[in-house]
Design an enzyme around this catalytic site. Structure first.
Site, PDB file in Angstrom:
ATOM      1  CB  CYS A  40      43.268  35.724  39.710  1.00  0.00           C
ATOM      2  SG  CYS A  40      43.890  36.686  41.096  1.00  0.00           S
TER       3      CYS A  40
ATOM      4  CB  CYS B  53      45.591  38.711  39.396  1.00  0.00           C
ATOM      5  SG  CYS B  53      45.676  37.355  40.548  1.00  0.00           S
ATOM      6  CG  ASP B  54      44.026  39.250  35.736  1.00  0.00           C
ATOM      7  OD1 ASP B  54      45.163  39.756  35.753  1.00  0.00           O
ATOM      8  OD2 ASP B  54      43.837  38.032  35.610  1.00  0.00           O
TER       9      ASP B  54
END
Ligand code: NAP
Length: 328
Positions: free
Chosen positions: A137, A140-141
């Site tokens: 992701c 997300c990261d």
């Protein structure tokens, strides 16, 4: 309001675009409906940086579209329960849904909208370094790779889109694809080719992900055309190689294709009466937010008809005249 004895008209399992759209249509059809999702409403949209193909909205973040759809659904009074479903037991009278804390819920109809999860490479170092440099992701990261070097694996729309997103954060993005041409759309291919920070390595696969105590340090690669093996230094590896449908809750006896997608008729109904499947869980040609939403609409309308036939009443579809126009 929920009693374990209550029989809902409809329980929707999964709150992605298919499930939320089903919720909107079900509430507008006056179905007594609850949506259950173990995570945040929006599903995979929450992991998508920018969405540029939702009609009427040239560009919106996945998180914004998730919130907008959830608010739209709850504005009609849709009840959203943040819980995990552990089993579904079809029945002739009603279907039973078991939750993680032992609660049992019952409904005349169900919409399965559990989506799925990212496919894994299955190479050494992938599982061990998840959360330590290996990610599925970018939204997300990606933040953790500011001014660093990352490898993206995959050749579909997701890999192309997320490479463009990561190129805004990282210093360098290596995009590795196993074939000599991309699967993803031409508009994205052109953008990726024009982005100077992205270096494309075709015919290339990852054989292993290397790490030390501080996390990912590189990948061992192989060029499938030349057979050449090499190593690429990087700080992170983002894997976007497709999707595996989450069929763990699909009741036994439900027809699925060889890839684990649920097959339905054109009403999105499975081979079990009153049980529908929508979104990425359903076997179909194109998997997009808009096709998941379309499935949600179809399944909710069909569920309303099904409930009407079971209850012997008339489905209360809303058609309001407002300012001289028909409001749907
Ligand atoms: P996808 O279209 O299935 O593409 C997966 C890619 O990963 C393919 O290029 C495939 O290679 C490669 N791959 C699969 N297994 C691999 C392995 N073991 N090792 C290395 N590479 C591997 O998946 P996706 O990109 O996640 O897209 C899923 C669906 O969502 C698609 O229908 C896509 O159009 C849609 N989507 C649309 C948008 C958009 O329209 N904005 C954005 C994201 C996703 P091969 O090509 O060789 O098979």
């Amino acid at each position: 309001m929920t009693s374990t004895q209550e029989v809902y008209d409809l329980i929707i399992i999964g709150g992605g675009p298919g499930g939320l759209t089903a919720g909107i249509y079900a509430k507008r059809a006056a179905l007594n409906t609850v949506l259950i999702d173990k995570g945040l409403p929006g599903g995979q949209m929450n992991n998508t940086a920018i969405i540029e193909n939702w009609p009427g909205t040239a560009s919106i973040t996945g998180a914004e579209l998730s919130v907008a759809m959830a608010q739209h659904a709850t504005s009609y009074g849709l009840e959203i329960k943040q819980r995990e479903v552990t089993a579904i037991e079809p029945g002739l009278d009603h279907h039973l849904v078991r939750l993680d804390d032992g609660e049992k819920m019952r409904a005349l109809s169900l919409i399965l909208s559990a989506g799925g999860s990212p496919r894994k490479l299955g190479v050494p170092g992938e599982h061990e370094n998840y959360g330590k440099g290996v990610s599925f992701c970018a939204v997300c990261d990606g933040f953790f790779f500011r001014n660093k070097t990352v490898v993206v694996v995959g050749g579909g729309d997701t890999a192309l889109e997320e490479s463009l997103y990561l190129a805004k954060i990282a210093t360098k993005v290596y995009l590795l694809h196993r074939r000599d041409r991309f699967r993803g759309g031409m508009i994205l291919q052109k953008r990726v080719q024009a982005q100077e920070k992205i270096e494309i390595l075709l015919n290339t696969v990852v054989r292993a992900i290397k790490s030390d105590d501080s996390g990912v340090r590189g990948v061992a690669t192989e060029n499938l055309a030349s057979g050449e093996k090499s190593e690429l230094a990087c700080d992170g590896v983002f894997v976007f190689i497709g999707f595996k449908p989450d069929s763990s809750l699909v009741p036994a006896g439900t027809k699925m294709n060889a890839d684990g997608y649920v097959t339905t008729d054109d009403k999105c109904e499975t081979c079990i009466s009153g049980i529908f499947a929508v979104g990425d869980l359903r076997a179909k040609h194109v998997k997009q937010i808009i096709t998941a939403a379309a499935d949600g609409c179809t399944a909710a309308q069909a569920a309303a008809r099904y409930v009407e036939s079971r209850r012997g009443g008339v489905a209360q579809f809303e058609f309001e005249f407002e300012k001289g126009g028909l409001v749907f």
